[in-house]
Motif scaffolding. Structure first.
Motif, mmCIF file in Angstrom:
data_model
loop_
_atom_site.group_PDB
_atom_site.id
_atom_site.type_symbol
_atom_site.label_atom_id
_atom_site.label_comp_id
_atom_site.label_asym_id
_atom_site.label_seq_id
_atom_site.Cartn_x
_atom_site.Cartn_y
_atom_site.Cartn_z
ATOM 1 N N ARG A 40 0.850 -1.184 0.000
ATOM 2 C CA ARG A 40 0.000 0.000 0.000
ATOM 3 C C ARG A 40 0.888 1.237 0.000
ATOM 4 O O ARG A 40 1.847 1.307 0.757
ATOM 5 C CB ARG A 40 -0.925 0.007 1.220
ATOM 6 C CG ARG A 40 -1.988 -1.079 1.143
ATOM 7 C CD ARG A 40 -3.036 -0.879 2.199
ATOM 8 N NE ARG A 40 -2.490 -1.077 3.536
ATOM 9 C CZ ARG A 40 -3.204 -0.930 4.643
ATOM 10 N NH1 ARG A 40 -4.455 -0.575 4.582
ATOM 11 N NH2 ARG A 40 -2.656 -1.139 5.817
ATOM 12 N N LEU A 41 0.546 2.183 -0.837
ATOM 13 C CA LEU A 41 1.343 3.396 -0.944
ATOM 14 C C LEU A 41 1.317 4.188 0.353
ATOM 15 O O LEU A 41 0.351 4.145 1.106
ATOM 16 C CB LEU A 41 0.813 4.277 -2.077
ATOM 17 C CG LEU A 41 0.954 3.731 -3.486
ATOM 18 C CD1 LEU A 41 0.346 4.707 -4.469
ATOM 19 C CD2 LEU A 41 2.400 3.495 -3.827
ATOM 20 N N VAL A 42 2.380 4.886 0.596
ATOM 21 C CA VAL A 42 2.458 5.772 1.748
ATOM 22 C C VAL A 42 2.756 7.176 1.231
ATOM 23 O O VAL A 42 3.787 7.404 0.608
ATOM 24 C CB VAL A 42 3.548 5.326 2.732
ATOM 25 C CG1 VAL A 42 3.614 6.285 3.909
ATOM 26 C CG2 VAL A 42 3.298 3.915 3.227
ATOM 27 N N ALA A 43 1.844 8.101 1.447
ATOM 28 C CA ALA A 43 2.026 9.470 0.982
ATOM 29 C C ALA A 43 1.297 10.412 1.924
ATOM 30 O O ALA A 43 0.376 10.008 2.642
ATOM 31 C CB ALA A 43 1.515 9.638 -0.452
ATOM 32 N N LEU A 118 -5.719 5.236 -1.114
ATOM 33 C CA LEU A 118 -6.031 6.521 -0.498
ATOM 34 C C LEU A 118 -6.069 6.422 1.017
ATOM 35 O O LEU A 118 -5.921 7.434 1.712
ATOM 36 C CB LEU A 118 -7.373 7.039 -1.017
ATOM 37 C CG LEU A 118 -7.408 7.438 -2.498
ATOM 38 C CD1 LEU A 118 -8.825 7.798 -2.913
ATOM 39 C CD2 LEU A 118 -6.470 8.596 -2.775
ATOM 40 N N SER A 119 -6.263 5.213 1.543
ATOM 41 C CA SER A 119 -6.283 5.045 2.994
ATOM 42 C C SER A 119 -4.908 5.255 3.609
ATOM 43 O O SER A 119 -4.790 5.451 4.819
ATOM 44 C CB SER A 119 -6.810 3.650 3.361
ATOM 45 O OG SER A 119 -5.909 2.644 2.924
ATOM 46 N N ARG A 120 -3.861 5.218 2.800
ATOM 47 C CA ARG A 120 -2.506 5.382 3.303
ATOM 48 C C ARG A 120 -1.988 6.799 3.076
ATOM 49 O O ARG A 120 -0.787 7.030 3.106
ATOM 50 C CB ARG A 120 -1.571 4.369 2.634
ATOM 51 C CG ARG A 120 -1.911 2.924 2.944
ATOM 52 C CD ARG A 120 -1.628 2.607 4.377
ATOM 53 N NE ARG A 120 -0.196 2.522 4.640
ATOM 54 C CZ ARG A 120 0.349 2.416 5.829
ATOM 55 N NH1 ARG A 120 -0.425 2.411 6.892
ATOM 56 N NH2 ARG A 120 1.653 2.338 5.974
ATOM 57 N N THR A 121 -2.889 7.717 2.828
ATOM 58 C CA THR A 121 -2.517 9.122 2.699
ATOM 59 C C THR A 121 -3.156 9.904 3.840
ATOM 60 O O THR A 121 -4.208 9.518 4.361
ATOM 61 C CB THR A 121 -2.985 9.703 1.358
ATOM 62 O OG1 THR A 121 -4.411 9.629 1.271
ATOM 63 C CG2 THR A 121 -2.374 8.931 0.196
ATOM 64 N N ARG A 122 -2.536 10.997 4.220
ATOM 65 C CA ARG A 122 -3.055 11.780 5.343
ATOM 66 C C ARG A 122 -4.159 12.726 4.893
ATOM 67 O O ARG A 122 -5.144 12.923 5.592
ATOM 68 C CB ARG A 122 -1.910 12.571 5.993
ATOM 69 C CG ARG A 122 -2.352 13.385 7.222
ATOM 70 C CD ARG A 122 -2.894 12.468 8.299
ATOM 71 N NE ARG A 122 -3.469 13.187 9.428
ATOM 72 C CZ ARG A 122 -4.722 13.629 9.493
ATOM 73 N NH1 ARG A 122 -5.537 13.451 8.472
ATOM 74 N NH2 ARG A 122 -5.169 14.242 10.569
ATOM 75 N N TYR A 123 -3.996 13.321 3.727
ATOM 76 C CA TYR A 123 -4.983 14.269 3.211
ATOM 77 C C TYR A 123 -5.426 13.846 1.818
ATOM 78 O O TYR A 123 -4.630 13.308 1.042
ATOM 79 C CB TYR A 123 -4.407 15.694 3.155
ATOM 80 C CG TYR A 123 -4.065 16.272 4.506
ATOM 81 C CD1 TYR A 123 -5.028 16.903 5.282
ATOM 82 C CD2 TYR A 123 -2.777 16.176 5.004
ATOM 83 C CE1 TYR A 123 -4.714 17.435 6.519
ATOM 84 C CE2 TYR A 123 -2.448 16.699 6.253
ATOM 85 C CZ TYR A 123 -3.425 17.319 6.996
ATOM 86 O OH TYR A 123 -3.114 17.826 8.228
ATOM 87 N N THR A 154 -16.634 4.527 5.201
ATOM 88 C CA THR A 154 -17.089 5.767 5.815
ATOM 89 C C THR A 154 -15.944 6.474 6.533
ATOM 90 O O THR A 154 -15.903 7.708 6.595
ATOM 91 C CB THR A 154 -18.225 5.484 6.804
ATOM 92 O OG1 THR A 154 -17.781 4.504 7.769
ATOM 93 C CG2 THR A 154 -19.457 4.945 6.083
ATOM 94 N N THR A 155 -15.007 5.696 7.061
ATOM 95 C CA THR A 155 -13.846 6.303 7.721
ATOM 96 C C THR A 155 -12.957 7.003 6.711
ATOM 97 O O THR A 155 -12.422 8.089 6.977
ATOM 98 C CB THR A 155 -13.046 5.235 8.479
ATOM 99 O OG1 THR A 155 -13.914 4.487 9.330
ATOM 100 C CG2 THR A 155 -11.960 5.871 9.327
ATOM 101 N N LEU A 156 -12.798 6.399 5.531
ATOM 102 C CA LEU A 156 -12.018 7.037 4.480
ATOM 103 C C LEU A 156 -12.704 8.308 3.993
ATOM 104 O O LEU A 156 -12.050 9.325 3.739
ATOM 105 C CB LEU A 156 -11.823 6.068 3.313
ATOM 106 C CG LEU A 156 -11.089 6.599 2.084
ATOM 107 C CD1 LEU A 156 -9.686 7.078 2.455
ATOM 108 C CD2 LEU A 156 -11.018 5.528 0.998
ATOM 109 N N ALA A 157 -14.033 8.271 3.890
ATOM 110 C CA ALA A 157 -14.778 9.450 3.445
ATOM 111 C C ALA A 157 -14.670 10.597 4.443
ATOM 112 O O ALA A 157 -14.779 11.764 4.065
ATOM 113 C CB ALA A 157 -16.241 9.086 3.213
ATOM 114 N N ALA A 158 -14.448 10.251 5.721
ATOM 115 C CA ALA A 158 -14.335 11.282 6.759
ATOM 116 C C ALA A 158 -12.914 11.818 6.893
ATOM 117 O O ALA A 158 -12.675 12.717 7.710
ATOM 118 C CB ALA A 158 -14.799 10.717 8.096
ATOM 119 N N LYS A 159 -11.984 11.302 6.117
ATOM 120 C CA LYS A 159 -10.605 11.780 6.173
ATOM 121 C C LYS A 159 -10.545 13.242 5.743
ATOM 122 O O LYS A 159 -11.365 13.707 4.947
ATOM 123 C CB LYS A 159 -9.735 10.907 5.249
ATOM 124 C CG LYS A 159 -8.257 11.214 5.309
ATOM 125 C CD LYS A 159 -7.514 10.439 4.218
ATOM 126 C CE LYS A 159 -7.440 8.968 4.545
ATOM 127 N NZ LYS A 159 -6.461 8.704 5.608
#
Length: 268
Positions: A40-43, A118-123, A154-159
């Motif tokens: 998984r990408l990290v960014a 996208l789950s491995r990105t902060r923003y 839903t957690t990803l959507a709330a990022k």
């Protein structure tokens, strides 16, 4: 996987009458497992948007990454990473994720193959094409992407997400103001909306400065605030669980060889 029992070397057979033994035994086989690992990408920042929204153009404008750019959908087939440098010890990593379409959470288009990165990105940097070539409404497109994120996790959507209007050179100021007003109303968006032109670079530097400030504050809180760091770990764990559940639910159901037969068919 547990290893086998080791073999015995010649020193184990040494004795007072056999000072230089030439005897050994072989070890026993160990356990073997076949594993499938997914990287998984990290960014720090992940680019989100429809195909041809200008994601690859943006990462080319602000970093040394050179992903393919063309005037047809799904030009980007694999994620691309770019380091955005804003000065001494001021940099962050941006990930260009292949474009999403409606139904991506169920596997449409490139599906969730890269949506999970996208789950491995902060923003999340949500790029909106102000004048799509297919004539679609930018607000409807933004709503579709938001809905796919919510269906997937839903957690990803709330990022933390940042809305960016791209290709602003195609509309005048009044049209951009009207589009921004409709976005705020339909998406119930209270945060800032940035305007850039990834092609000409207008507004890109200012956007990167805003991202850098947010990322720096996030990194500092991770170092100093134990409660914040623990909450981030719990959020990532919940997101990973939801993503696995979504992927498993969207996999095709295996059927028996004779399940395709229909009772209404005749012998012919």
């Amino acid at each position: 996987a547990k290893g086998g029992y080791h073999g015995l070397g010649n020193t184990r057979f040494k004795s007072s009458v056999n000072r230089a033994p030439r005897q050994t035994t072989n070890g026993t086989p160990g356990e073997a497992r076949t594993l499938q690992l997914q990287l998984r990408l990290v960014a720090d920042v992940g680019l989100l948007g429809l195909p041809n929204a200008g994601k690859s153009t943006l990462i080319r404008a602000v970093s040394a990454a050179r992903p393919k750019v063309a005037d047809y959908p799904f030009t980007t087939l694999v994620p691309n990473l770019g380091v955005v440098s804003l000065g001494l010890e001021r940099s962050f990593v941006m990930a260009d994720i292949p474009g999403l379409i409606e139904g991506a959470s169920q596997g449409a288009g490139l599906g969730f193959r890269f949506l999970k990165h996208l789950s491995r990105t902060r923003y999340l940097l949500h790029l909106i094409d102000v004048l799509p070539v297919d004539g679609s409404d930018p607000v409807d497109n933004a709503l579709a992407i938001t809905a796919e994120l919510d269906k997937f996790s839903t957690t990803l959507a709330a990022k933390d997400r940042i809305l960016v209007l791209n290709k602003i050179e195609l509309l005048d100021e009044a049209a951009l103001d009207e589009l921004e007003a409709r976005l705020r109303e339909r998406l119930a968006w209270a945060g800032p909306i940035y305007r850039i032109s990834a092609l000409s670079g207008d507004g890109c530097r200012e956007l990167c400065e805003v991202l850098m400030e947010s990322i720096t504050a996030h990194r500092q809180r991770l170092r100093e605030d134990d409660e914040y760091r623990q909450a981030e770990k719990q959020r990532e764990a919940a997101m990973a669980f939801e993503i696995r559940r979504s992927i498993e639910a969207s996999k095709p159901v295996k059927v028996k060889d004779d399940d395709w037969l229909d009772d209404e068919w005749d012998d012919d």
